[in-house]
Design a protein around this motif. Structure first.
Motif, PDB file in Angstrom:
ATOM      1  N   GLU A 222       0.840  -1.194   0.000  1.00  0.00           N
ATOM      2  CA  GLU A 222       0.000   0.000   0.000  1.00  0.00           C
ATOM      3  C   GLU A 222       0.876   1.247   0.000  1.00  0.00           C
ATOM      4  O   GLU A 222       0.637   2.199  -0.753  1.00  0.00           O
ATOM      5  CB  GLU A 222      -0.920   0.010   1.225  1.00  0.00           C
ATOM      6  N   HIS A 223       1.886   1.243   0.859  1.00  0.00           N
ATOM      7  CA  HIS A 223       2.814   2.372   0.908  1.00  0.00           C
ATOM      8  C   HIS A 223       3.559   2.514  -0.410  1.00  0.00           C
ATOM      9  O   HIS A 223       3.782   3.630  -0.909  1.00  0.00           O
ATOM     10  CB  HIS A 223       3.831   2.167   2.026  1.00  0.00           C
ATOM     11  N   ALA A 224       3.994   1.392  -0.973  1.00  0.00           N
ATOM     12  CA  ALA A 224       4.779   1.437  -2.206  1.00  0.00           C
ATOM     13  C   ALA A 224       3.947   1.986  -3.363  1.00  0.00           C
ATOM     14  O   ALA A 224       4.461   2.754  -4.195  1.00  0.00           O
ATOM     15  CB  ALA A 224       5.308   0.040  -2.532  1.00  0.00           C
ATOM     16  N   VAL A 225       2.684   1.605  -3.432  1.00  0.00           N
ATOM     17  CA  VAL A 225       1.825   2.118  -4.510  1.00  0.00           C
ATOM     18  C   VAL A 225       1.615   3.624  -4.333  1.00  0.00           C
ATOM     19  O   VAL A 225       1.621   4.382  -5.310  1.00  0.00           O
ATOM     20  CB  VAL A 225       0.488   1.357  -4.541  1.00  0.00           C
ATOM     21  N   ASP A 226       1.443   4.076  -3.107  1.00  0.00           N
ATOM     22  CA  ASP A 226       1.346   5.528  -2.868  1.00  0.00           C
ATOM     23  C   ASP A 226       2.606   6.239  -3.360  1.00  0.00           C
ATOM     24  O   ASP A 226       2.540   7.288  -4.006  1.00  0.00           O
ATOM     25  CB  ASP A 226       1.160   5.809  -1.371  1.00  0.00           C
ATOM     26  N   ALA A 227       3.755   5.656  -3.024  1.00  0.00           N
ATOM     27  CA  ALA A 227       5.027   6.262  -3.443  1.00  0.00           C
ATOM     28  C   ALA A 227       5.179   6.230  -4.958  1.00  0.00           C
ATOM     29  O   ALA A 227       5.736   7.162  -5.558  1.00  0.00           O
ATOM     30  CB  ALA A 227       6.186   5.535  -2.775  1.00  0.00           C
ATOM     31  N   LEU A 228       4.698   5.153  -5.589  1.00  0.00           N
ATOM     32  CA  LEU A 228       4.751   5.067  -7.050  1.00  0.00           C
ATOM     33  C   LEU A 228       3.923   6.193  -7.666  1.00  0.00           C
ATOM     34  O   LEU A 228       4.342   6.812  -8.657  1.00  0.00           O
ATOM     35  CB  LEU A 228       4.220   3.706  -7.505  1.00  0.00           C
ATOM     36  N   ARG A 229       2.761   6.460  -7.103  1.00  0.00           N
ATOM     37  CA  ARG A 229       1.927   7.544  -7.640  1.00  0.00           C
ATOM     38  C   ARG A 229       2.645   8.888  -7.507  1.00  0.00           C
ATOM     39  O   ARG A 229       2.617   9.711  -8.422  1.00  0.00           O
ATOM     40  CB  ARG A 229       0.583   7.569  -6.909  1.00  0.00           C
ATOM     41  N   GLU A 230       3.289   9.104  -6.369  1.00  0.00           N
ATOM     42  CA  GLU A 230       4.039  10.351  -6.195  1.00  0.00           C
ATOM     43  C   GLU A 230       5.173  10.441  -7.220  1.00  0.00           C
ATOM     44  O   GLU A 230       5.405  11.488  -7.823  1.00  0.00           O
ATOM     45  CB  GLU A 230       4.605  10.426  -4.776  1.00  0.00           C
ATOM     46  N   ARG A 231       5.886   9.335  -7.413  1.00  0.00           N
ATOM     47  CA  ARG A 231       6.991   9.333  -8.369  1.00  0.00           C
ATOM     48  C   ARG A 231       6.473   9.564  -9.788  1.00  0.00           C
ATOM     49  O   ARG A 231       7.070  10.296 -10.575  1.00  0.00           O
ATOM     50  CB  ARG A 231       7.750   8.006  -8.288  1.00  0.00           C
ATOM     51  N   GLY A 232       5.352   8.919 -10.115  1.00  0.00           N
ATOM     52  CA  GLY A 232       4.791   9.071 -11.454  1.00  0.00           C
ATOM     53  C   GLY A 232       4.337  10.489 -11.732  1.00  0.00           C
ATOM     54  O   GLY A 232       4.577  11.031 -12.820  1.00  0.00           O
ATOM     55  N   ARG A 233       3.692  11.108 -10.737  1.00  0.00           N
ATOM     56  CA  ARG A 233       3.249  12.498 -10.924  1.00  0.00           C
ATOM     57  C   ARG A 233       4.453  13.416 -11.105  1.00  0.00           C
ATOM     58  O   ARG A 233       4.430  14.315 -11.946  1.00  0.00           O
ATOM     59  CB  ARG A 233       2.401  12.941  -9.732  1.00  0.00           C
ATOM     60  N   ALA A 234       5.492  13.196 -10.325  1.00  0.00           N
ATOM     61  CA  ALA A 234       6.688  14.040 -10.434  1.00  0.00           C
ATOM     62  C   ALA A 234       7.377  13.873 -11.779  1.00  0.00           C
ATOM     63  O   ALA A 234       8.020  14.806 -12.271  1.00  0.00           O
ATOM     64  CB  ALA A 234       7.657  13.702  -9.300  1.00  0.00           C
ATOM     65  N   ALA A 235       7.242  12.688 -12.384  1.00  0.00           N
ATOM     66  CA  ALA A 235       7.906  12.400 -13.659  1.00  0.00           C
ATOM     67  C   ALA A 235       6.958  12.539 -14.839  1.00  0.00           C
ATOM     68  O   ALA A 235       7.307  12.120 -15.956  1.00  0.00           O
ATOM     69  CB  ALA A 235       8.495  10.990 -13.620  1.00  0.00           C
ATOM     70  N   SER A 236       5.778  13.118 -14.599  1.00  0.00           N
ATOM     71  CA  SER A 236       4.776  13.295 -15.684  1.00  0.00           C
ATOM     72  C   SER A 236       4.445  11.961 -16.344  1.00  0.00           C
ATOM     73  O   SER A 236       4.387  11.848 -17.581  1.00  0.00           O
ATOM     74  CB  SER A 236       5.286  14.296 -16.726  1.00  0.00           C
ATOM     75  N   LYS A 237       4.207  10.955 -15.519  1.00  0.00           N
ATOM     76  CA  LYS A 237       3.889   9.622 -16.011  1.00  0.00           C
ATOM     77  C   LYS A 237       2.419   9.276 -15.747  1.00  0.00           C
ATOM     78  O   LYS A 237       2.094   8.133 -15.387  1.00  0.00           O
ATOM     79  CB  LYS A 237       4.791   8.588 -15.325  1.00  0.00           C
ATOM     80  N   ALA A 238       1.545  10.237 -15.953  1.00  0.00           N
ATOM     81  CA  ALA A 238       0.132  10.015 -15.661  1.00  0.00           C
ATOM     82  C   ALA A 238      -0.433   8.844 -16.471  1.00  0.00           C
ATOM     83  O   ALA A 238      -1.220   8.041 -15.957  1.00  0.00           O
ATOM     84  CB  ALA A 238      -0.662  11.288 -15.935  1.00  0.00           C
ATOM     85  N   GLU A 239      -0.049   8.732 -17.722  1.00  0.00           N
ATOM     86  CA  GLU A 239      -0.584   7.655 -18.555  1.00  0.00           C
ATOM     87  C   GLU A 239      -0.084   6.290 -18.081  1.00  0.00           C
ATOM     88  O   GLU A 239      -0.838   5.306 -18.063  1.00  0.00           O
ATOM     89  CB  GLU A 239      -0.183   7.884 -20.018  1.00  0.00           C
ATOM     90  N   SER A 240       1.157   6.238 -17.669  1.00  0.00           N
ATOM     91  CA  SER A 240       1.699   4.974 -17.147  1.00  0.00           C
ATOM     92  C   SER A 240       0.965   4.572 -15.873  1.00  0.00           C
ATOM     93  O   SER A 240       0.652   3.392 -15.669  1.00  0.00           O
ATOM     94  CB  SER A 240       3.195   5.122 -16.860  1.00  0.00           C
ATOM     95  N   LEU A 241       0.686   5.548 -15.012  1.00  0.00           N
ATOM     96  CA  LEU A 241      -0.040   5.241 -13.775  1.00  0.00           C
ATOM     97  C   LEU A 241      -1.441   4.751 -14.077  1.00  0.00           C
ATOM     98  O   LEU A 241      -1.945   3.824 -13.426  1.00  0.00           O
ATOM     99  CB  LEU A 241      -0.097   6.489 -12.880  1.00  0.00           C
ATOM    100  N   LEU A 242      -2.087   5.388 -15.060  1.00  0.00           N
ATOM    101  CA  LEU A 242      -3.452   4.975 -15.407  1.00  0.00           C
ATOM    102  C   LEU A 242      -3.467   3.539 -15.915  1.00  0.00           C
ATOM    103  O   LEU A 242      -4.319   2.734 -15.511  1.00  0.00           O
ATOM    104  CB  LEU A 242      -4.010   5.925 -16.476  1.00  0.00           C
ATOM    105  N   VAL A 243      -2.533   3.189 -16.780  1.00  0.00           N
ATOM    106  CA  VAL A 243      -2.466   1.817 -17.293  1.00  0.00           C
ATOM    107  C   VAL A 243      -2.189   0.842 -16.151  1.00  0.00           C
ATOM    108  O   VAL A 243      -2.810  -0.223 -16.048  1.00  0.00           O
ATOM    109  CB  VAL A 243      -1.368   1.716 -18.382  1.00  0.00           C
ATOM    110  N   PHE A 244      -1.270   1.206 -15.276  1.00  0.00           N
ATOM    111  CA  PHE A 244      -0.935   0.353 -14.129  1.00  0.00           C
ATOM    112  C   PHE A 244      -2.165   0.120 -13.237  1.00  0.00           C
ATOM    113  O   PHE A 244      -2.449  -1.010 -12.815  1.00  0.00           O
ATOM    114  CB  PHE A 244       0.186   1.018 -13.328  1.00  0.00           C
ATOM    115  N   GLU A 245      -2.895   1.182 -12.945  1.00  0.00           N
ATOM    116  CA  GLU A 245      -4.064   1.046 -12.076  1.00  0.00           C
ATOM    117  C   GLU A 245      -5.162   0.225 -12.750  1.00  0.00           C
ATOM    118  O   GLU A 245      -5.828  -0.589 -12.100  1.00  0.00           O
ATOM    119  CB  GLU A 245      -4.588   2.425 -11.686  1.00  0.00           C
ATOM    120  N   ARG A 246      -5.338   0.460 -14.060  1.00  0.00           N
ATOM    121  CA  ARG A 246      -6.402  -0.267 -14.758  1.00  0.00           C
ATOM    122  C   ARG A 246      -6.065  -1.744 -14.941  1.00  0.00           C
ATOM    123  O   ARG A 246      -6.967  -2.565 -15.044  1.00  0.00           O
ATOM    124  CB  ARG A 246      -6.665   0.371 -16.118  1.00  0.00           C
TER     125      ARG A 246
END
Length: 249
Positions: free
Chosen positions: A157-181
């Motif tokens: 749970e913590h790691a996924v939160d951190a991944l979202r923070e890292r993705g937002r900082a790296a402009s990886k919104a599309e990668s996060l969306l695919v990962f979540e879906r």
């Protein structure tokens, strides 16, 4: 996903380095020790709470108070400073300390009153309680295995939160969306790569690339967190082998 606790603050305030948390807990400098302990609480409070509810049959309110008291007492009395990594993994040592603490509390028949001399930590007990109530815990469950399972759940749970923070900082919104879906969707309703590509107007190769980035980043984060709460390189590698099936260097 909302953070369950703000203990330790943003990760930038306490960068996770090799075995840093456990070393900081025993540091003579009060500010370093306090920050190390806050990170330790963040890593373990939820499995501790659930373990109290399931093994010790503590009520919701008692488990809240006892979780607060356990960590407060551990900080004050230096429970973890006697840890010897040659004898057991730290996770096992913490659970043994917890059982001893709860046994003593039961013998004394002393219920901790919240708001007394104990420093109250900001922890999302309601979220943890909702997970306890949603679980089907069979009779005869191996409670050491239960504690490990809940610790792994909390770690991710913590790691996924951190991944979202890292993705937002790296402009990886599309990668996060695919990962979540894909990766965060229950297997029974998980789309195929082709269906997901059609849904998001992406070629399958791009779906694959997004998932590869997210999975690689998530594994890095999990390893950082494992390393931070491992007392030795040997323990870190053993945890990584058990959890991820890899032998990091």
């Amino acid at each position: 996903m909302d953070r369950d606790t703000d203990i330790g603050g943003p990760q930038g305030r306490f960068p996770l380095t090799r075995n840093s948390v456990l070393r900081a807990v025993g540091d003579p400098a009060p500010d370093v020790r306090e920050r190390g302990f806050a990170a330790l609480v963040e890593a373990y409070w939820k499995p501790v709470y659930k373990y109290m509810r399931v093994k010790w049959r503590a009520s919701n309110e008692d488990a809240k108070d006892l979780t607060q008291e356990f960590f407060a007492r551990a900080f004050e009395k230096g429970f973890f400073e006697g840890y010897d990594p040659a004898r057991a993994r730290f996770r096992t040592y913490l659970r043994v300390c917890l059982d001893g603490f709860l046994s003593n509390q039961r013998k004394a028949a002393r219920r901790i009153k919240r708001g007394g001399d104990t420093q109250v930590l900001s922890l999302d007990f309601e979220g943890a309680e909702g997970q306890v109530l949603a679980q089907q815990v069979p009779d005869g469950l191996d409670l050491e295995a239960y504690f490990y399972r809940e610790w792994v759940r909390w770690l991710f749970e913590h790691a996924v939160d951190a991944l979202r923070e890292r993705g937002r900082a790296a402009s990886k919104a599309e990668s996060l969306l695919v990962f979540e879906r894909y990766d965060l969707t229950e297997a029974a309703s998980r789309p195929t790569y082709a269906d997901l590509g059609h849904e998001l107007d992406l070629p399958v190769t791009q779906v694959t690339n997004h998932l590869a980035w997210a999975r690689r980043a998530l594994r890095e984060i999990v390893l950082e967190k494992l390393r931070a709460v491992s007392a030795s390189d040997e323990e870190f590698r053993a945890e990584a082998r058990q959890l991820l099936g890899i032998d990091p260097r």
